[in-house]
Design an enzyme around this catalytic site. Structure first.
Site, PDB file in Angstrom:
ATOM      1  N   TYR A  64      41.899  37.494  27.748  1.00  0.00           N
ATOM      2  CA  TYR A  64      42.359  38.815  28.200  1.00  0.00           C
ATOM      3  C   TYR A  64      41.479  39.881  27.577  1.00  0.00           C
ATOM      4  CZ  TYR A  64      46.364  39.498  31.226  1.00  0.00           C
ATOM      5  OH  TYR A  64      47.161  39.630  32.326  1.00  0.00           O
ATOM      6  N   GLU A  66      41.595  43.567  28.624  1.00  0.00           N
ATOM      7  CA  GLU A  66      41.870  44.867  29.268  1.00  0.00           C
ATOM      8  C   GLU A  66      41.067  45.972  28.598  1.00  0.00           C
ATOM      9  OE1 GLU A  66      45.996  45.964  29.775  1.00  0.00           O
ATOM     10  OE2 GLU A  66      46.409  43.995  30.633  1.00  0.00           O
ATOM     11  N   ASP A 210      29.023  51.358  51.294  1.00  0.00           N
ATOM     12  CA  ASP A 210      29.575  50.032  51.023  1.00  0.00           C
ATOM     13  C   ASP A 210      28.532  49.019  51.494  1.00  0.00           C
ATOM     14  OD1 ASP A 210      30.860  47.606  50.978  1.00  0.00           O
ATOM     15  OD2 ASP A 210      32.699  48.316  51.964  1.00  0.00           O
ATOM     16  N   THR A 236      30.334  43.786  47.380  1.00  0.00           N
ATOM     17  CA  THR A 236      30.844  42.507  46.913  1.00  0.00           C
ATOM     18  C   THR A 236      29.684  41.830  46.181  1.00  0.00           C
ATOM     19  OG1 THR A 236      30.138  41.314  48.892  1.00  0.00           O
ATOM     20  CG2 THR A 236      32.372  42.218  48.911  1.00  0.00           C
ATOM     21  N   LYS A 239      28.319  37.794  48.876  1.00  0.00           N
ATOM     22  CA  LYS A 239      27.729  37.622  50.202  1.00  0.00           C
ATOM     23  C   LYS A 239      26.224  37.372  50.017  1.00  0.00           C
ATOM     24  CE  LYS A 239      31.671  40.004  52.169  1.00  0.00           C
ATOM     25  NZ  LYS A 239      32.222  41.214  52.808  1.00  0.00           N
ATOM     26  N   ARG A 245      32.861  35.281  43.886  1.00  0.00           N
ATOM     27  CA  ARG A 245      33.675  36.219  44.664  1.00  0.00           C
ATOM     28  C   ARG A 245      34.070  37.381  43.769  1.00  0.00           C
ATOM     29  NH1 ARG A 245      34.376  33.583  48.936  1.00  0.00           N
ATOM     30  NH2 ARG A 245      35.275  35.421  49.898  1.00  0.00           N
TER      31      ARG A 245
HETATM   32  C1  LIG Z   1      33.456  41.775  52.798  1.00  0.00           C
HETATM   33  C2  LIG Z   1      33.545  43.239  52.770  1.00  0.00           C
HETATM   34  C3  LIG Z   1      34.471  43.901  51.947  1.00  0.00           C
HETATM   35  C4  LIG Z   1      35.598  43.209  51.249  1.00  0.00           C
HETATM   36  O1  LIG Z   1      35.305  42.279  50.324  1.00  0.00           O
HETATM   37  P1  LIG Z   1      36.450  41.296  49.786  1.00  0.00           P
HETATM   38  O2  LIG Z   1      35.854  40.771  48.535  1.00  0.00           O
HETATM   39  O3  LIG Z   1      36.689  40.289  50.847  1.00  0.00           O
HETATM   40  O4  LIG Z   1      37.667  42.129  49.527  1.00  0.00           O
HETATM   41  C5  LIG Z   1      34.412  45.286  51.888  1.00  0.00           C
HETATM   42  N1  LIG Z   1      33.516  45.977  52.612  1.00  0.00           N
HETATM   43  C6  LIG Z   1      32.650  45.374  53.437  1.00  0.00           C
HETATM   44  C7  LIG Z   1      31.680  46.202  54.214  1.00  0.00           C
HETATM   45  C8  LIG Z   1      32.641  43.987  53.559  1.00  0.00           C
HETATM   46  O5  LIG Z   1      31.807  43.404  54.405  1.00  0.00           O
END
Ligand SMILES: *Cc1c(COP(=O)(O)O)cnc(C)c1O
Length: 429
Positions: A64, A66, A210, A236, A239, A245
């Site tokens: 932990y 925090e 994003d 993220t 990807k 993740r």
């Molecule tokens: C995949 C994605 C997310 C969300 O990611 P998670 O880890 O699945 O919550 C947010 N924004 C965009 C543009 C994405 O492609």
């Protein structure tokens, strides 16, 4: 020591998963084999290295921590601090920015942190329409971003299928949103981040980029970076960036990042996932390695090779091609539905997802398209020749579906093709 039944109280288990829980071990082994023996084309997926995988199963899951490095609410955080500082330092070096928050449990929570830091419920946000390739968390009705905030959207041009920056500007001037979002999940073209920032400045909005999908391509220097232009960039890590993740938030403005840090903790999350954060550090280290540029470049070449072959075969590519790792394929020229195509392809070991296309008359559970991505198979070592071969397999199978039946010779030759490719390019686990 004995419990109330007089039985010896065992110490915490020292058995392997296979010994301790044969059933669950079997599930994971089946999934490992599914990954090993199928062609993964889901644009949001990738394969982590063994080093990242090992870190995810490390003792850091017990800790932990925090708070933030040097300012924790628990003792014993010396090594957690070092791991998190490594992740922060590598993230800022990789993306060329001043600050990074590496604690968001997911991309969605990274975005929620930005909303929490800068908006009040009911505030107006402007993002790319989900149907045009945007993401749920950018104001979709079913998501908290669309339920608790007043979400408006821009789409894509009906002919070019590209974001029309003049339209973004018109909407922004008319609606005066508090937050403007660039980025999406099924948008295959570069975005004009400088123009987004200029529009945001013009209307007094915050600009959030994003880059969840393209972060690895940005890291590899083959896709324009939003980081110098956005007030705040979310992503993220799992990807194209090929990490565990999770999510991450980057920025260059100390005041903004102070608010972001408070929004992530204690605003939204409590204990950070230290094993994930350490694995982010490992993946970021891999992305800093000179070979990652070649990976990112090949990812784009492969997506272009695949989309090119599908177009030659008679399918229509949304926007006519791709600048990144993903392509959205319009199946309407062949009169096929996305859900039918997804299911048929899965049967022969080609995994991808159905996707709406611009001006889609169907809903998200049917769709008129599919989305393909090259990040995962490129991680196995495949190149443009293999991606053209995959394109041929998709065309052959969908051609059969279109004709009403797949002849068994075609089907078995596709299955053999999948088996041959996956054997030639094995996963290291
Ligand atoms: C995949 C994605 C997310 C969300 O990611 P998670 O880890 O699945 O919550 C947010 N924004 C965009 C543009 C994405 O492609």
């Amino acid at each position: 020591m004995a419990n109330t039944d007089g039985l010896a109280l065992p110490a915490v288990g020292s058995l392997t998963l296979q010994q301790a829980d044969r059933d669950l071990w079997g599930v994971i082994d089946a999934e490992r084999q599914r990954q090993q023996h199928s062609i993964e084309l889901i644009a949001s997926e990738n394969f982590v290295s063994r080093a990242v995988l090992e870190t995810l199963g490390s003792v850091l899951t017990n800790k932990y921590a925090e708070g933030y490095p040097g300012r924790r609410y628990y003792g014993g955080c010396l090594h957690a601090d070092t791991a998190e500082n490594m992740a922060i330092e590598r993230a800022t070096r990789l993306f060329g920015c001043e600050y990074a928050n590496v604690q968001p449990h997911s991309g969605s929570q990274a975005n929620q942190a930005v909303f929490l830091a800068f908006l009040a419920p009911g505030d107006k946000v402007l993002g790319l329409d989900l149907k045009a390739g945007g993401h749920l968390t950018h104001g979709a009705r079913a998501n908290i971003s669309g339920r608790w905030f007043q979400a408006i959207s821009y789409g894509v041009d009906p002919v070019s299928h590209r974001v029309d920056m003049d339209e973004v500007e018109r909407i922004a001037r008319r609606e005066r949103p508090r937050l403007i979002i660039a980025g999406g999940s099924a948008y295959s073209r570069t975005l004009d981040f400088a123009r987004f920032r200029a529009i945001a400045d013009d209307v007094g909005a915050l600009f959030m980029a994003d880059m969840a999908h393209v972060a690895g391509l940005v890291a590899g220097g083959v896709f324009p970076s939003p980081v110098p232009f956005a007030h705040v960039t979310t992503t993220t890590t799992h990807k194209t960036l090929r990490g565990p993740r999770g999510g991450m938030i980057l920025g260059n403005d100390g005041e903004i990042m102070k608010k972001i840090n408070s929004a992530v903790f204690p605003g939204l999350q409590s204990g950070p996932l230290m094993h994930i954060i350490a694995a982010k550090a490992v993946a970021l280290g891999e992305a800093l390695h000179p070979t990652f540029h070649a990976y990112a470049q090949t990812v784009v070449e492969n997506a272009q090779a695949l989309c090119g072959r599908l177009a030659e075969g008679g399918l229509s590519i949304v926007s006519g091609g791709t600048d990144c790792h993903l392509g959205v394929i319009d199946l309407r020229p062949w009169g096929l539905a996305g859900n039918v195509a997804e299911h048929a392809l899965e049967q022969v070991g080609l995994t991808l997802n159905k996707n709406t296309v611009p001006n889609d008359e169907t809903g998200p559970t049917v769709t008129s398209g599919i989305r393909v991505g090259s990040a995962a198979c490129t991680s196995r070592g495949m190149g443009p020749d293999e991606f053209r071969e995959i394109g041929d397999m998709i065309l052959a199978l969908l051609g059969g579906v279109r004709a009403g039946a797949i002849d068994s010779r075609t089907e078995s030759s596709i299955r053999e093709g999948v088996a041959e490719l996956t054997r030639r390019f094995p996963l290291p686990y």
